[in-house]
Structures are given as structure tokens and as C-alpha cells.
Design a protein around this motif. Structure first.
Motif, PDB file in Angstrom:
ATOM      1  N   LYS A  23       0.860  -1.189   0.000  1.00 52.23           N
ATOM      2  CA  LYS A  23       0.000   0.000   0.000  1.00 52.23           C
ATOM      3  C   LYS A  23       0.893   1.235   0.000  1.00 52.23           C
ATOM      4  CE  LYS A  23      -2.661   1.036   3.581  1.00 52.23           C
ATOM      5  NZ  LYS A  23      -3.804   1.170   4.495  1.00 52.23           N
ATOM      6  N   LEU A  24       0.674   2.127  -0.991  1.00 50.76           N
ATOM      7  CA  LEU A  24       1.493   3.330  -1.138  1.00 50.76           C
ATOM      8  C   LEU A  24       0.788   4.567  -0.601  1.00 50.76           C
ATOM      9  CD1 LEU A  24       2.767   2.678  -4.769  1.00 50.76           C
ATOM     10  CD2 LEU A  24       3.922   2.135  -2.621  1.00 50.76           C
ATOM     11  N   TYR A  25      -0.496   4.713  -0.895  1.00 53.87           N
ATOM     12  CA  TYR A  25      -1.289   5.853  -0.443  1.00 53.87           C
ATOM     13  C   TYR A  25      -2.685   5.364  -0.097  1.00 53.87           C
ATOM     14  CZ  TYR A  25       2.227   8.847  -2.670  1.00 53.87           C
ATOM     15  OH  TYR A  25       3.389   9.461  -3.037  1.00 53.87           O
ATOM     16  N   SER A  26      -3.371   6.151   0.696  1.00 50.98           N
ATOM     17  CA  SER A  26      -4.786   5.893   0.932  1.00 50.98           C
ATOM     18  C   SER A  26      -5.484   7.213   1.189  1.00 50.98           C
ATOM     19  CB  SER A  26      -4.996   4.916   2.092  1.00 50.98           C
ATOM     20  OG  SER A  26      -4.577   5.478   3.301  1.00 50.98           O
ATOM     21  N   GLU A  39      -9.165  12.935   3.983  1.00 54.22           N
ATOM     22  CA  GLU A  39      -7.757  12.972   4.383  1.00 54.22           C
ATOM     23  C   GLU A  39      -7.000  12.010   3.492  1.00 54.22           C
ATOM     24  OE1 GLU A  39      -8.358  14.058   9.090  1.00 54.22           O
ATOM     25  OE2 GLU A  39      -8.250  11.944   8.510  1.00 54.22           O
ATOM     26  N   PHE A  40      -5.811  12.419   3.088  1.00 52.59           N
ATOM     27  CA  PHE A  40      -4.973  11.670   2.159  1.00 52.59           C
ATOM     28  C   PHE A  40      -3.699  11.290   2.899  1.00 52.59           C
ATOM     29  CE2 PHE A  40      -1.974  11.259  -1.324  1.00 52.59           C
ATOM     30  CZ  PHE A  40      -2.732  10.713  -2.365  1.00 52.59           C
ATOM     31  N   PHE A  41      -3.381   9.991   2.948  1.00 51.16           N
ATOM     32  CA  PHE A  41      -2.268   9.477   3.745  1.00 51.16           C
ATOM     33  C   PHE A  41      -1.169   8.892   2.857  1.00 51.16           C
ATOM     34  CE2 PHE A  41      -6.241   8.988   6.014  1.00 51.16           C
ATOM     35  CZ  PHE A  41      -5.972   9.465   7.278  1.00 51.16           C
ATOM     36  N   ASN A  42       0.092   9.009   3.329  1.00 56.39           N
ATOM     37  CA  ASN A  42       1.197   8.346   2.642  1.00 56.39           C
ATOM     38  C   ASN A  42       1.353   6.929   3.198  1.00 56.39           C
ATOM     39  OD1 ASN A  42       2.517   8.650   5.109  1.00 56.39           O
ATOM     40  ND2 ASN A  42       3.959  10.189   4.361  1.00 56.39           N
ATOM     41  N   GLU A  43       2.387   6.217   2.784  1.00 54.33           N
ATOM     42  CA  GLU A  43       2.555   4.816   3.208  1.00 54.33           C
ATOM     43  C   GLU A  43       2.857   4.669   4.695  1.00 54.33           C
ATOM     44  OE1 GLU A  43       7.093   4.685   1.374  1.00 54.33           O
ATOM     45  OE2 GLU A  43       5.470   3.593   0.412  1.00 54.33           O
ATOM     46  N   GLN A  44       3.296   5.735   5.354  1.00 48.31           N
ATOM     47  CA  GLN A  44       3.521   5.708   6.804  1.00 48.31           C
ATOM     48  C   GLN A  44       2.275   6.107   7.589  1.00 48.31           C
ATOM     49  OE1 GLN A  44       5.940   7.683   4.911  1.00 48.31           O
ATOM     50  NE2 GLN A  44       7.163   5.835   4.666  1.00 48.31           N
ATOM     51  N   GLU A  45       1.130   6.230   6.888  1.00 48.88           N
ATOM     52  CA  GLU A  45      -0.157   6.625   7.486  1.00 48.88           C
ATOM     53  C   GLU A  45      -0.140   8.062   8.023  1.00 48.88           C
ATOM     54  OE1 GLU A  45      -3.046   4.797   7.418  1.00 48.88           O
ATOM     55  OE2 GLU A  45      -1.940   3.363   6.212  1.00 48.88           O
ATOM     56  N   LYS A  46       0.744   8.905   7.488  1.00 44.92           N
ATOM     57  CA  LYS A  46       0.800  10.312   7.863  1.00 44.92           C
ATOM     58  C   LYS A  46      -0.082  11.108   6.904  1.00 44.92           C
ATOM     59  CE  LYS A  46       4.010  14.194   8.205  1.00 44.92           C
ATOM     60  NZ  LYS A  46       4.234  14.979   7.020  1.00 44.92           N
ATOM     61  N   MET A  62     -18.170  22.688  -9.041  1.00 41.54           N
ATOM     62  CA  MET A  62     -17.730  21.845  -7.939  1.00 41.54           C
ATOM     63  C   MET A  62     -16.287  22.256  -7.639  1.00 41.54           C
ATOM     64  SD  MET A  62     -18.622  19.490  -5.844  1.00 41.54           S
ATOM     65  CE  MET A  62     -20.082  18.829  -6.601  1.00 41.54           C
ATOM     66  N   VAL A  63     -15.990  22.493  -6.358  1.00 43.81           N
ATOM     67  CA  VAL A  63     -14.655  22.932  -5.961  1.00 43.81           C
ATOM     68  C   VAL A  63     -14.132  22.029  -4.846  1.00 43.81           C
ATOM     69  CG1 VAL A  63     -13.295  24.830  -4.983  1.00 43.81           C
ATOM     70  CG2 VAL A  63     -15.159  25.328  -6.572  1.00 43.81           C
ATOM     71  N   PHE A  64     -12.929  21.511  -5.044  1.00 42.08           N
ATOM     72  CA  PHE A  64     -12.238  20.719  -4.030  1.00 42.08           C
ATOM     73  C   PHE A  64     -11.077  21.564  -3.526  1.00 42.08           C
ATOM     74  CE2 PHE A  64     -14.191  17.844  -7.031  1.00 42.08           C
ATOM     75  CZ  PHE A  64     -14.815  16.918  -6.214  1.00 42.08           C
ATOM     76  N   THR A  65     -11.131  21.972  -2.270  1.00 41.03           N
ATOM     77  CA  THR A  65     -10.059  22.762  -1.681  1.00 41.03           C
ATOM     78  C   THR A  65      -9.064  21.784  -1.065  1.00 41.03           C
ATOM     79  OG1 THR A  65     -11.598  24.549  -1.238  1.00 41.03           O
ATOM     80  CG2 THR A  65      -9.512  24.601  -0.053  1.00 41.03           C
ATOM     81  N   ILE A  66      -7.814  21.857  -1.512  1.00 48.08           N
ATOM     82  CA  ILE A  66      -6.776  20.912  -1.087  1.00 48.08           C
ATOM     83  C   ILE A  66      -5.718  21.669  -0.295  1.00 48.08           C
ATOM     84  CG2 ILE A  66      -5.025  19.270  -1.882  1.00 48.08           C
ATOM     85  CD1 ILE A  66      -6.742  19.054  -4.501  1.00 48.08           C
ATOM     86  N   LYS A  67      -5.478  21.204   0.919  1.00 42.64           N
ATOM     87  CA  LYS A  67      -4.464  21.816   1.780  1.00 42.64           C
ATOM     88  C   LYS A  67      -3.414  20.747   2.074  1.00 42.64           C
ATOM     89  CE  LYS A  67      -4.085  24.091   6.282  1.00 42.64           C
ATOM     90  NZ  LYS A  67      -4.834  24.501   7.468  1.00 42.64           N
ATOM     91  N   ASN A  68      -2.142  21.059   1.762  1.00 46.93           N
ATOM     92  CA  ASN A  68      -1.091  20.067   2.034  1.00 46.93           C
ATOM     93  C   ASN A  68      -0.600  20.183   3.473  1.00 46.93           C
ATOM     94  OD1 ASN A  68       0.831  22.131   2.141  1.00 46.93           O
ATOM     95  ND2 ASN A  68       1.756  21.620   0.173  1.00 46.93           N
ATOM     96  N   ASP A  69       0.318  19.312   3.867  1.00 47.19           N
ATOM     97  CA  ASP A  69       0.800  19.280   5.251  1.00 47.19           C
ATOM     98  C   ASP A  69       1.664  20.485   5.619  1.00 47.19           C
ATOM     99  OD1 ASP A  69       2.816  18.393   3.575  1.00 47.19           O
ATOM    100  OD2 ASP A  69       3.429  16.739   4.859  1.00 47.19           O
ATOM    101  N   HIS A  70       1.965  21.351   4.640  1.00 47.85           N
ATOM    102  CA  HIS A  70       2.701  22.593   4.907  1.00 47.85           C
ATOM    103  C   HIS A  70       1.770  23.804   4.936  1.00 47.85           C
ATOM    104  CE1 HIS A  70       6.336  20.294   4.407  1.00 47.85           C
ATOM    105  NE2 HIS A  70       6.013  19.991   3.166  1.00 47.85           N
ATOM    106  N   GLY A  71       0.454  23.543   4.809  1.00 51.84           N
ATOM    107  CA  GLY A  71      -0.526  24.629   4.862  1.00 51.84           C
ATOM    108  C   GLY A  71      -0.800  25.310   3.542  1.00 51.84           C
ATOM    109  N   VAL A  72      -0.213  24.837   2.441  1.00 54.96           N
ATOM    110  CA  VAL A  72      -0.429  25.441   1.124  1.00 54.96           C
ATOM    111  C   VAL A  72      -1.783  24.966   0.585  1.00 54.96           C
ATOM    112  CG1 VAL A  72       0.437  25.627  -1.248  1.00 54.96           C
ATOM    113  CG2 VAL A  72       2.049  25.537   0.673  1.00 54.96           C
TER     114      VAL A  72
END
Length: 177
Positions: A23-26, A39-46, A62-72
Motif C-alpha cells: 500500500k502506497l497511499y490511501s 484525508e490523504f495518507f502516505n505509506e507511513q499513514e501520515k 464543484m470545488v475541491f479545496t486541497i491543503k497540504n501538510d505545509h498549509g499550502v
């Protein structure tokens, strides 16, 4: 053209992306205060992305607002009233997602096709999984993220699509399979 093949397992509100059996992503979607989120996780479940899904009535988009783990924060936005083409700009790169006939989707990077996702379950090797074909591994994360956005709120993977007429979908000018 040489492509890499991945599989996606869809169970209830969870999507898992596999390379062979690893499993690479979930991603996992949920409803919070009447709004859909994911929520979008990497292989370490982060958690590496948080996505919220909204329909903007006044713009009929339809708008999907995406925020990464750095707040961007970036937005994946439907580009037509049929909601069959979506686009997002990330680091001066435009990604586009098109929904085609036969439960296929294509991902484009600055106009060039980089991935095809097949949910038809017709391929015997993918009878219970979604097939993802990709040109370059570096585009795996964004391709899965974009696909995950469209799946927010969808529980049954073999259910009927909302769009009843195949004529309303985008033509697949470069099918890979």
C-alpha cells in the motif's frame, strides 16, 4: 509507450493505492458539519493532504479545496457545467482530469496525458480493483489525489454513475487500453 500499473481498492469511504501488494497511499472521506472532507495518507499513514468538497451554486462549479501538510492551499475546480473536466494549478503546472465513457478517467499535465484510470472492472486482472496506468512514478501522488477528490462521497464502487447519458462525457482521444 511504457506505463506502470497500479491498483486501487475502493471499500466504503476508503481508497487504497497498491503497487503489487504494497500500500502506497490511501484516502478516507467523511462528512463533517454537513460538508464532505477527505484525508490523504502516505505509506507511513501520515496525513499529507486534507480536502474539502463544496458545490458553489452561484458559479455552478464543484470545488475541491486541497491543503497540504505545509498549509499550502490549492483548488481543483470543475471547468464545465457537466462536471466532466476538472483543473488545478500546482507549482506552475496545470493538471487536468477528464471523465470519459466506460468509467475511464484521464489525467493530463500541461496538456500531455500522464495517467488513465479504469473503473470498468472488465480487465480480468482487476476484477475487484480499479486500474491505474501511469507514465512516470513521480506523478503517482497527484494522479491518485485528483482521483480521490472525485470519489469523495461515493460509497459503492460498482454503483451507477450520476451521469446517465454517455454522450455527456468527454471523448477519450488517446485510450491506453
Amino acid at each position: 509507450m511504457s506505463t506502470k500499473i497500479y491498483s486501487i481498492k475502493h471499500a466504503n469511504n476508503i481508497l487504497d493505492l497498491f503497487n503489487a501488494e504494497d500500500k502506497l497511499y490511501s484516502s478516507k472521506w467523511f462528512m463533517e458539519f454537513g460538508k464532505f472532507g477527505s484525508e490523504f495518507f502516505n505509506e507511513q499513514e501520515k496525513i499529507i493532504f486534507y480536502v474539502s468538497k463544496k458545490f458553489k451554486f452561484w458559479k455552478w462549479k464543484m470545488v475541491f479545496t486541497i491543503k497540504n501538510d505545509h498549509g499550502v492551499v490549492t483548488e481543483l475546480i470543475s471547468m464545465n457545467a457537466k462536471k466532466t473536466i476538472y483543473a488545478i494549478d500546482v507549482n506552475d503546472i496545470t493538471y487536468e482530469l477528464k471523465i470519459h465513457h466506460n468509467k475511464k478517467r484521464s489525467v493530463f499535465k500541461n496538456g500531455d496525458k500522464i495517467a488513465e484510470i479504469d473503473e470498468s472492472f472488465l480487465d480480468t486482472d482487476f476484477s475487484d480493483r480499479i486500474k491505474l496506468q501511469l507514465l512516470e512514478e513521480k506523478d503517482l501522488e497527484i494522479s491518485f489525489l485528483l482521483f480521490s477528490c472525485l470519489k469523495i462521497g461515493e460509497v459503492e464502487q460498482r454503483g451507477k454513475t450520476i451521469i446517465t447519458s454517455q454522450k455527456q462525457l468527454e471523448p477519450n482521444d488517446e485510450p491506453w487500453s
